[in-house]
Design an enzyme around this catalytic site. Structure first.
Site, mmCIF file in Angstrom:
data_model
loop_
_atom_site.group_PDB
_atom_site.id
_atom_site.type_symbol
_atom_site.label_atom_id
_atom_site.label_comp_id
_atom_site.label_asym_id
_atom_site.label_seq_id
_atom_site.Cartn_x
_atom_site.Cartn_y
_atom_site.Cartn_z
ATOM 1 N N THR A 1 -47.659 32.496 3.952
ATOM 2 C CA THR A 1 -46.876 33.064 5.047
ATOM 3 C C THR A 1 -45.499 32.417 5.147
ATOM 4 O O THR A 1 -45.318 31.274 4.720
ATOM 5 C CB THR A 1 -47.648 32.841 6.371
ATOM 6 N N ASP A 2 -44.578 33.137 5.775
ATOM 7 C CA ASP A 2 -43.249 32.550 6.019
ATOM 8 C C ASP A 2 -43.299 31.457 7.081
ATOM 9 O O ASP A 2 -42.362 30.666 7.218
ATOM 10 C CB ASP A 2 -42.239 33.644 6.428
ATOM 11 N N GLU A 3 -44.418 31.391 7.843
ATOM 12 C CA GLU A 3 -44.483 30.423 8.947
ATOM 13 C C GLU A 3 -44.466 28.977 8.456
ATOM 14 O O GLU A 3 -44.168 28.070 9.221
ATOM 15 C CB GLU A 3 -45.738 30.674 9.800
ATOM 16 N N TYR B 1 -52.006 26.667 12.613
ATOM 17 C CA TYR B 1 -52.152 27.713 11.586
ATOM 18 C C TYR B 1 -51.171 27.471 10.434
ATOM 19 O O TYR B 1 -51.568 27.398 9.264
ATOM 20 C CB TYR B 1 -51.908 29.101 12.200
ATOM 21 N N LYS C 1 -51.819 26.480 6.466
ATOM 22 C CA LYS C 1 -51.364 27.305 5.329
ATOM 23 C C LYS C 1 -50.459 26.467 4.422
ATOM 24 O O LYS C 1 -50.540 26.555 3.189
ATOM 25 C CB LYS C 1 -50.615 28.552 5.824
#
Ligand code: NAD
Ligand code: DAU
Length: 365
Positions: free
Chosen positions: A146-148, A172, A176
């Protein structure tokens, strides 16, 4: 029986394990691969957590190149059995706990699945592939991230590129980020042919209604409040899920080993502006005056550690592999709202919990 299994394994050109295939993005990837590659066998491995729903795959579940296996990616022994039974040569790893709000309440589950689960999968692949005479030749471990993991941007027109430093803020995104590091470490240490992609916010059919877009569509339909976190000024970069699935297909086949690609739609929306578009679209499609449901907007306490802005620069993917989103946002959101309104049974089975009862009966353990 062994002869029969070997015969079936050899009948397919590739045996591809897709983890998390009963979830939102995974179901679109499974569908695309089943339909586009009849010569591949697609093995969908999913634990069927609250987010897994086999109804997402009802239209392809009887395809002859499709197999579903209920399993937990943290169960190493089971993974070894699956690898030996199906002679897996490619992995597209999507299984994860994916909702930021849940990670704030229950970080340990996120560490278990996203970190330990990914590590178990890497280790099982390593053990099985290193035992083969051809070792890592023709193999691929593709990890969906993810970009997060890149943290938050200010409202200054900058973007996340593939070389942006990791700076996760939620349990989260931290989980990741950790899993991404393990995947890259397996390439650098053991020579495993890995690829990582970091994608922006997806939207489209079959998304679990805890996420902003399906939750709000359903609440508008039912005349329920729309809980906007903080002032609604956070910005997300939205990509139609089928465009993500197309990117995954392309990168799985043509991406460079050990490389990273960012995937995004250059489609930034401030939450409150997006919410107003959703309201207008739902109102119109229900035959009401556009904007009549705006009174449902309810500002609530902000999400803890809420990242202000995400925006992906996917130039590298466009330049190197020629990918770009196929759908304009206006069309994507119209299609999405229409899908949720037309598939009320799918939504109701989730909101009543009926979908989980069915799996408890069908797949014990
Ligand atoms: P989702 O929550 O809809 O689906 C996750 C799936 O994984 C479910 O089917 C669930 O049953 C399965 N799963 C969970 N734990 C498991 C375990 N221990 N073993 C086996 N299966 C398990 O998630 P999603 O939104 O489809 O996201 C899929 C992947 O894409 C995730 O890795 C997520 O981090 C990543 N991603 C999501 C987005 C997005 O906008 N949704 C954007 C970028 C990246
Ligand atoms: O950027 C990619 C990520 O996008 C994925 O890695 C995650 O798996 C996925 O869940 C998504 O994360 P977000 O936190 O951005 O998605 P969510 O739908 O939860 O929230 C979108 C924005 O809307 C965010 O700024 C929080 C806000 N929000 C969300 C909900 C559920 C609200 O204001 N109210 C809500 O009720």
């Amino acid at each position: 029986l062994i002869i029969m299994i070997n015969f079936i394994n050899m009948a397919f050109k590739r045996n591809i394990l897709i983890t998390g295939g009963a979830g939102f993005i995974g179901s679109h990837v499974v569908r695309l691969f089943i339909n586009k590659y009849p010569e591949y066998r697609i093995i969908n491995l999913d634990k069927l957590t609250y987010a897994g729903n086999l109804a997402n795959l009802h239209d392809v579940e009887s395809a002859s190149n499709y197999t579903f296996v209920k399993a937990d990616i943290c169960d190493f022994d089971k993974l070894i059995d699956i690898f030996s039974e199906y002679k897996i040569d490619g992995i597209i790893h999507l299984a994860a706990e994916s909702h930021v709000d849940r990670s704030i309440k229950d970080p340990l589950t996120f560490a278990r699945t996203n970190v330990m689960g990914t590590l178990c999968l890497l280790q099982a692949a390593r053990q099985m592939w290193e035992e083969c005479p051809e070792k890592y030749d023709g193999k691929r471990f593709y990890h969906i991230s993810t970009d997060e993991v890149y943290g938050a941007l200010r409202s200054d027109g900058t973007y996340f590129t593939e070389s942006t430093k990791y700076d996760p803020h939620s349990p989260y995104s931290a989980s990741k980020a950790s899993s991404d590091h393990f995947v890259r470490a397996y390439h650098d240490t053991y020579g495993m042919p890995t690829i990582v992609t970091n994608c922006s916010n997806n939207y489209g059919p079959y998304q679990f209604p805890e996420k902003l877009i399906p939750l709000f569509i359903n609440n508008i339909r039912q005349g329920k409040p729309l809980p906007v976190y903080g002032k609604g000024e956070n910005v997300r970069d939205w990509l139609y899920v089928e465009d993500h699935a197309r990117a995954i297909d392309l990168i799985f086949h043509k991406g460079k080993i050990a490389d990273t690609y960012n995937i995004g739609g250059f489609n930034e929306w401030k939450n409150i502006d997006l919410i107003k578009v959703i309201i207008k679209t739902v109102d119109r499609l229900l035959g009401n005056a556009e904007g009549i449901s705006e009174h449902l907007i309810t500002y609530v306490t902000d999400r803890a550690g809420h990242d202000l802005r995400y925006a992906i620069d996917s130039t590298k993917l466009k330049k190197e592999l020629g990918w770009k989103p196929s759908l304009q946002f206006e069309e994507g959101i119209e299609r999405t709202v229409r899908w949720y309104l037309d598939n009320q049974e799918w939504m109701d089975a989730i909101t009543t919990g009926e979908y989980e009862e069915y799996y408890k009966m069908m797949y014990k353990g």
